[in-house]
Design a protein around this motif. Structure first.
Motif, PDB file in Angstrom:
ATOM      1  N   PHE A 287       2.906   7.821   7.393  1.00  0.00           N
ATOM      2  CA  PHE A 287       3.491   6.809   6.494  1.00  0.00           C
ATOM      3  C   PHE A 287       5.002   6.896   6.626  1.00  0.00           C
ATOM      4  CE2 PHE A 287       4.925   5.045   2.476  1.00  0.00           C
ATOM      5  CZ  PHE A 287       3.984   4.066   2.162  1.00  0.00           C
ATOM      6  N   LEU A 288       5.646   5.753   6.929  1.00  0.00           N
ATOM      7  CA  LEU A 288       7.101   5.752   7.116  1.00  0.00           C
ATOM      8  C   LEU A 288       7.784   5.117   5.909  1.00  0.00           C
ATOM      9  CD1 LEU A 288       9.534   6.409   8.849  1.00  0.00           C
ATOM     10  CD2 LEU A 288       9.297   4.163   9.941  1.00  0.00           C
ATOM     11  N   LEU A 289       8.572   5.910   5.231  1.00  0.00           N
ATOM     12  CA  LEU A 289       9.371   5.475   4.089  1.00  0.00           C
ATOM     13  C   LEU A 289      10.824   5.371   4.543  1.00  0.00           C
ATOM     14  CD1 LEU A 289       9.663   4.995   0.984  1.00  0.00           C
ATOM     15  CD2 LEU A 289       9.947   7.485   0.758  1.00  0.00           C
ATOM     16  N   VAL A 290      11.442   4.216   4.305  1.00  0.00           N
ATOM     17  CA  VAL A 290      12.815   3.980   4.769  1.00  0.00           C
ATOM     18  C   VAL A 290      13.739   3.759   3.577  1.00  0.00           C
ATOM     19  CG1 VAL A 290      14.312   2.572   6.227  1.00  0.00           C
ATOM     20  CG2 VAL A 290      11.917   2.921   6.871  1.00  0.00           C
ATOM     21  N   GLY A 291      14.806   4.527   3.521  1.00  0.00           N
ATOM     22  CA  GLY A 291      15.806   4.360   2.471  1.00  0.00           C
ATOM     23  C   GLY A 291      16.914   3.437   2.942  1.00  0.00           C
ATOM     24  N   ILE A 292      17.211   2.400   2.149  1.00  0.00           N
ATOM     25  CA  ILE A 292      18.267   1.435   2.495  1.00  0.00           C
ATOM     26  C   ILE A 292      19.456   1.685   1.568  1.00  0.00           C
ATOM     27  CG2 ILE A 292      18.785  -0.982   2.965  1.00  0.00           C
ATOM     28  CD1 ILE A 292      16.258  -0.074   4.345  1.00  0.00           C
ATOM     29  N   TYR A 293      20.591   2.060   2.131  1.00  0.00           N
ATOM     30  CA  TYR A 293      21.774   2.353   1.329  1.00  0.00           C
ATOM     31  C   TYR A 293      22.277   1.114   0.581  1.00  0.00           C
ATOM     32  CZ  TYR A 293      22.248   6.632   4.181  1.00  0.00           C
ATOM     33  OH  TYR A 293      22.039   7.837   4.812  1.00  0.00           O
ATOM     34  N   THR A 294      22.915   1.355  -0.560  1.00  0.00           N
ATOM     35  CA  THR A 294      23.533   0.263  -1.314  1.00  0.00           C
ATOM     36  C   THR A 294      24.731  -0.293  -0.543  1.00  0.00           C
ATOM     37  OG1 THR A 294      25.073   1.716  -2.489  1.00  0.00           O
ATOM     38  CG2 THR A 294      22.881   1.371  -3.492  1.00  0.00           C
TER      39      THR A 294
ATOM     40  N   PRO B  69      -3.371  10.532  -0.345  1.00  0.00           N
ATOM     41  CA  PRO B  69      -3.030  11.829  -0.962  1.00  0.00           C
ATOM     42  C   PRO B  69      -2.611  12.905   0.037  1.00  0.00           C
ATOM     43  CG  PRO B  69      -5.405  11.415  -1.044  1.00  0.00           C
ATOM     44  CD  PRO B  69      -4.764  10.134  -0.622  1.00  0.00           C
ATOM     45  N   ASN B  70      -3.130  12.834   1.245  1.00  0.00           N
ATOM     46  CA  ASN B  70      -2.802  13.851   2.259  1.00  0.00           C
ATOM     47  C   ASN B  70      -1.937  13.305   3.397  1.00  0.00           C
ATOM     48  OD1 ASN B  70      -4.428  15.888   0.976  1.00  0.00           O
ATOM     49  ND2 ASN B  70      -6.237  14.826   1.780  1.00  0.00           N
ATOM     50  N   ALA B  71      -1.365  12.123   3.185  1.00  0.00           N
ATOM     51  CA  ALA B  71      -0.566  11.494   4.236  1.00  0.00           C
ATOM     52  C   ALA B  71       0.728  12.261   4.482  1.00  0.00           C
ATOM     53  CB  ALA B  71      -0.253  10.048   3.856  1.00  0.00           C
TER      54      ALA B  71
ATOM     55  N   TYR C   6       6.535  -1.004  11.948  1.00  0.00           N
ATOM     56  CA  TYR C   6       6.447   0.457  11.885  1.00  0.00           C
ATOM     57  C   TYR C   6       6.763   1.003  10.488  1.00  0.00           C
ATOM     58  CZ  TYR C   6       6.773  -0.576  16.826  1.00  0.00           C
ATOM     59  OH  TYR C   6       6.568  -1.120  18.070  1.00  0.00           O
ATOM     60  N   VAL C   7       7.197   0.122   9.588  1.00  0.00           N
ATOM     61  CA  VAL C   7       7.645   0.534   8.253  1.00  0.00           C
ATOM     62  C   VAL C   7       6.546   0.284   7.225  1.00  0.00           C
ATOM     63  CG1 VAL C   7       9.343   0.108   6.431  1.00  0.00           C
ATOM     64  CG2 VAL C   7      10.050   0.084   8.837  1.00  0.00           C
ATOM     65  N   ASP C   8       6.284   1.283   6.403  1.00  0.00           N
ATOM     66  CA  ASP C   8       5.279   1.149   5.357  1.00  0.00           C
ATOM     67  C   ASP C   8       5.881   0.824   3.996  1.00  0.00           C
ATOM     68  OD1 ASP C   8       2.710   1.963   6.770  1.00  0.00           O
ATOM     69  OD2 ASP C   8       3.983   3.672   7.251  1.00  0.00           O
ATOM     70  N   GLU C   9       7.046   1.352   3.706  1.00  0.00           N
ATOM     71  CA  GLU C   9       7.674   1.141   2.400  1.00  0.00           C
ATOM     72  C   GLU C   9       9.165   1.394   2.512  1.00  0.00           C
ATOM     73  OE1 GLU C   9       7.895  -0.292  -0.306  1.00  0.00           O
ATOM     74  OE2 GLU C   9       6.527   0.715  -1.700  1.00  0.00           O
ATOM     75  N   VAL C  10       9.938   0.757   1.614  1.00  0.00           N
ATOM     76  CA  VAL C  10      11.382   0.987   1.584  1.00  0.00           C
ATOM     77  C   VAL C  10      11.828   1.355   0.172  1.00  0.00           C
ATOM     78  CG1 VAL C  10      11.793  -0.661   3.460  1.00  0.00           C
ATOM     79  CG2 VAL C  10      12.034  -1.413   1.094  1.00  0.00           C
ATOM     80  N   ILE C  11      12.921   2.082   0.106  1.00  0.00           N
ATOM     81  CA  ILE C  11      13.603   2.324  -1.170  1.00  0.00           C
ATOM     82  C   ILE C  11      14.833   1.433  -1.146  1.00  0.00           C
ATOM     83  CG2 ILE C  11      14.775   3.986  -2.638  1.00  0.00           C
ATOM     84  CD1 ILE C  11      13.101   6.181  -1.363  1.00  0.00           C
ATOM     85  N   ILE C  12      14.871   0.451  -2.015  1.00  0.00           N
ATOM     86  CA  ILE C  12      15.970  -0.521  -2.039  1.00  0.00           C
ATOM     87  C   ILE C  12      17.132   0.069  -2.837  1.00  0.00           C
ATOM     88  CG2 ILE C  12      16.649  -2.866  -2.682  1.00  0.00           C
ATOM     89  CD1 ILE C  12      13.694  -3.646  -2.476  1.00  0.00           C
ATOM     90  N   GLY C  13      18.167   0.484  -2.139  1.00  0.00           N
ATOM     91  CA  GLY C  13      19.300   1.136  -2.787  1.00  0.00           C
ATOM     92  C   GLY C  13      19.087   2.635  -2.875  1.00  0.00           C
ATOM     93  N   ALA C  14      18.731   3.242  -1.745  1.00  0.00           N
ATOM     94  CA  ALA C  14      18.446   4.683  -1.710  1.00  0.00           C
ATOM     95  C   ALA C  14      19.724   5.491  -1.897  1.00  0.00           C
ATOM     96  CB  ALA C  14      17.802   5.045  -0.376  1.00  0.00           C
ATOM     97  N   PRO C  15      19.620   6.669  -2.519  1.00  0.00           N
ATOM     98  CA  PRO C  15      20.801   7.534  -2.667  1.00  0.00           C
ATOM     99  C   PRO C  15      21.236   8.070  -1.316  1.00  0.00           C
ATOM    100  CG  PRO C  15      18.819   8.697  -3.349  1.00  0.00           C
ATOM    101  CD  PRO C  15      18.408   7.266  -3.115  1.00  0.00           C
ATOM    102  N   TYR C  16      22.529   8.311  -1.186  1.00  0.00           N
ATOM    103  CA  TYR C  16      23.059   8.811   0.076  1.00  0.00           C
ATOM    104  C   TYR C  16      22.635  10.255   0.314  1.00  0.00           C
ATOM    105  CZ  TYR C  16      26.464   9.974   3.698  1.00  0.00           C
ATOM    106  OH  TYR C  16      27.062  10.384   4.863  1.00  0.00           O
ATOM    107  N   GLU C  17      22.619  11.041  -0.738  1.00  0.00           N
ATOM    108  CA  GLU C  17      22.210  12.441  -0.628  1.00  0.00           C
ATOM    109  C   GLU C  17      20.752  12.596  -1.055  1.00  0.00           C
ATOM    110  OE1 GLU C  17      24.820  15.269  -2.427  1.00  0.00           O
ATOM    111  OE2 GLU C  17      26.617  14.141  -1.889  1.00  0.00           O
TER     112      GLU C  17
ATOM    113  N   LYS D 126       0.837  -1.198   0.000  1.00  0.00           N
ATOM    114  CA  LYS D 126       0.000   0.000   0.000  1.00  0.00           C
ATOM    115  C   LYS D 126       0.874   1.251   0.000  1.00  0.00           C
ATOM    116  CE  LYS D 126      -3.759  -2.174   2.635  1.00  0.00           C
ATOM    117  NZ  LYS D 126      -4.565  -2.105   3.885  1.00  0.00           N
ATOM    118  N   GLY D 127       0.423   2.243  -0.744  1.00  0.00           N
ATOM    119  CA  GLY D 127       1.119   3.516  -0.762  1.00  0.00           C
ATOM    120  C   GLY D 127       0.454   4.505   0.173  1.00  0.00           C
TER     121      GLY D 127
END
Length: 419
Positions: free
Chosen positions: A281-288, A250-252, A317-328, A246-247
């Motif tokens: 909504f918690l989006l988590v970035g995972i570094y490469t 619109p107002n999250a 507690y996590v809703d979505e992840v970015i697999i290989g998120a940018p460092y900056e 789930k994403g």
């Protein structure tokens, strides 16, 4: 559980066979089609009636919810543990997890790496877990089994298809099997606590040989090919199984936090919990892997990108992840994901002696959407690894024994289910 969303139209047939027969016979005798009936006083068509009738009966009868139990040491929590509990939850409606006491682990396997408190935090933080029982016994004794059935209302006891033997060689789940209240799941290949301990110990050996002795550090390529590299083969199906699917609305208010999340531990769970409380909504970035190595040295990460991503996805507690998120974090990224707030904990493992890039949070800071969170725990990936290194002789001896039994399991296996 949402009953209305999960029952098919055939539930009405199953629970109301006589009523279904009467409706069909009446419709046949009168020559009415369901479309004709729908035109009379807004009478609903038959396919729409049946699930309602089935749901009504189930809500009235109060269908018993199946409670399943699975126990374990859950030391050095990883995605294999999470997948086992996911499979266990699929066999029932409510999952109760027993966490073996420190004393029982010492007696049967040797000293645990993580404390009971840390293991409780990790297991309780999994999205499939409904209840936990602390200080559970290693073996399912008759008294404990009766307490599970009578006090905790457990219907089935679950364990993986790999053998769990007591020091005397007997099956730890023999009693549950004898009374017919045992169910089995597939072991998750490619990872185990023994494997992770082995990676840490091998990492220590590699560092001594390539770093201290030769005055040089391993290249990333050599690190990835070393004997403690992961054997996990990621599939899209596994990622889907762990995902919420789930994403954000619109107002999250989307909160973003990033990091390595290597060797997923209690500190990670607590900071993610705190971050989730700041939005919807918690989006988590995972570094490469490359980014982690640049930040911490070539011997990191201990778990590769997909392993770390699954561990984070399993957290409730996590809703979505970015697999290989940018460092900056860029302005474009903030717009793409509609990020409301960027947060970062106070505990960091960046090696300042390495050539680390500039401030990755420069953009969100300039936009006024950055916030530093006080990390609830001081535990880090390095501090966990240090516990193993401090007692490396004990763990080397234990691992030698465990690796032999794991090797036999892999040699005897025939087919591995995708579950």
């Amino acid at each position: 559980m949402d009953y209305h969303a999960n029952y098919s139209i055939w539930d009405g047939v199953y629970y109301h066979p006589h009523l279904f027969g009467v409706i069909m016979l009446t419709a046949a005798l009168l020559g009415f089609s369901t479309s004709y009936l729908s035109g009379i006083a807004s009478f609903p068509t038959l396919p729409y009636m049946l699930p309602y009738l089935g749901n009504l009966q189930k809500e009235k009868s109060g269908k018993k919810r199946i409670r399943v139990y699975m126990d374990g040491c859950f030391d050095l929590m990883h995605y294999g543990h999470a997948n086992a509990l996911r499979q266990a939850k699929a066999l029932g409606d409510e999952l109760v997890v027993g966490i073996v006491s420190d004393e029982e682990i010492i007696k049967n396997k040797g000293p645990p790496v993580l404390s009971m408190e840390e293991r409780l935090t990790l297991v309780s933080g999994l999205k499939w877990v409904d209840e936990v029982i602390a200080n559970a016994p290693y073996a399912i004794t008759e008294d404990f089994m009766n307490s599970l059935f009578n006090e905790h209302k457990i219907d089935y006891i679950i364990h993986g298809d790999d053998p769990c033997l007591l020091p005397d060689g007997s099956d730890a789940y023999a009693l549950a099997k004898k009374v017919g209240r045992y169910k089995q799941i597939k072991r998750t290949e490619g990872v185990s606590s023994t494997d992770i301990v082995g990676r840490i110990l091998a990492s220590m050996e590699d560092k001594q040989v390539n770093g201290e002795c030769n005055g040089m550090d391993m290249s990333l390529d050599s690190h990835l090919k070393s004997k403690h590299a992961s054997n996990f083969l990621p599939t899209s199906r596994r990622i889907v199984q762990f995902s919420n699917g789930k994403g954000p609305g619109p107002n999250a208010r989307v909160v973003y936090i990033d990091g390595a999340f290597d060797l997923f531990h209690a500190g990670h769970v607590e900071i993610l919990k705190r971050a989730r409380q700041l939005g919807d909504f918690l989006l988590v970035g995972i570094y490469t892997d490359q980014t982690v190595s640049q930040q911490r040295g070539a011997h990191f990460p201990l778990m590769h990108l997909h392993e770390r991503s699954l561990s984070v996805l399993a957290c409730r507690y996590v809703d979505e992840v970015i697999i290989g998120a940018p460092y900056e974090i860029s302005k474009g990224m903030i717009k793409t994901f509609n990020i409301y707030l960027v947060v970062h904990g106070t505990v960091s493992e960046i090696d300042n002696s390495l050539n680390v890039m500039e401030d990755p949070y420069k953009v969100p800071k300039s936009m006024g959407i950055f916030r530093t969170l006080e990390s609830p725990k001081n535990i880090t990936t390095t501090s966990v690894a240090q516990r193993i290194k401090a007692n490396h002789e004990i763990y080397q001896k234990r691992n030698a024994k465990k690796e032999a039994s794991e090797k036999k399991y892999y040699e005897d296996r025939k087919y591995i289910s995708g579950d």
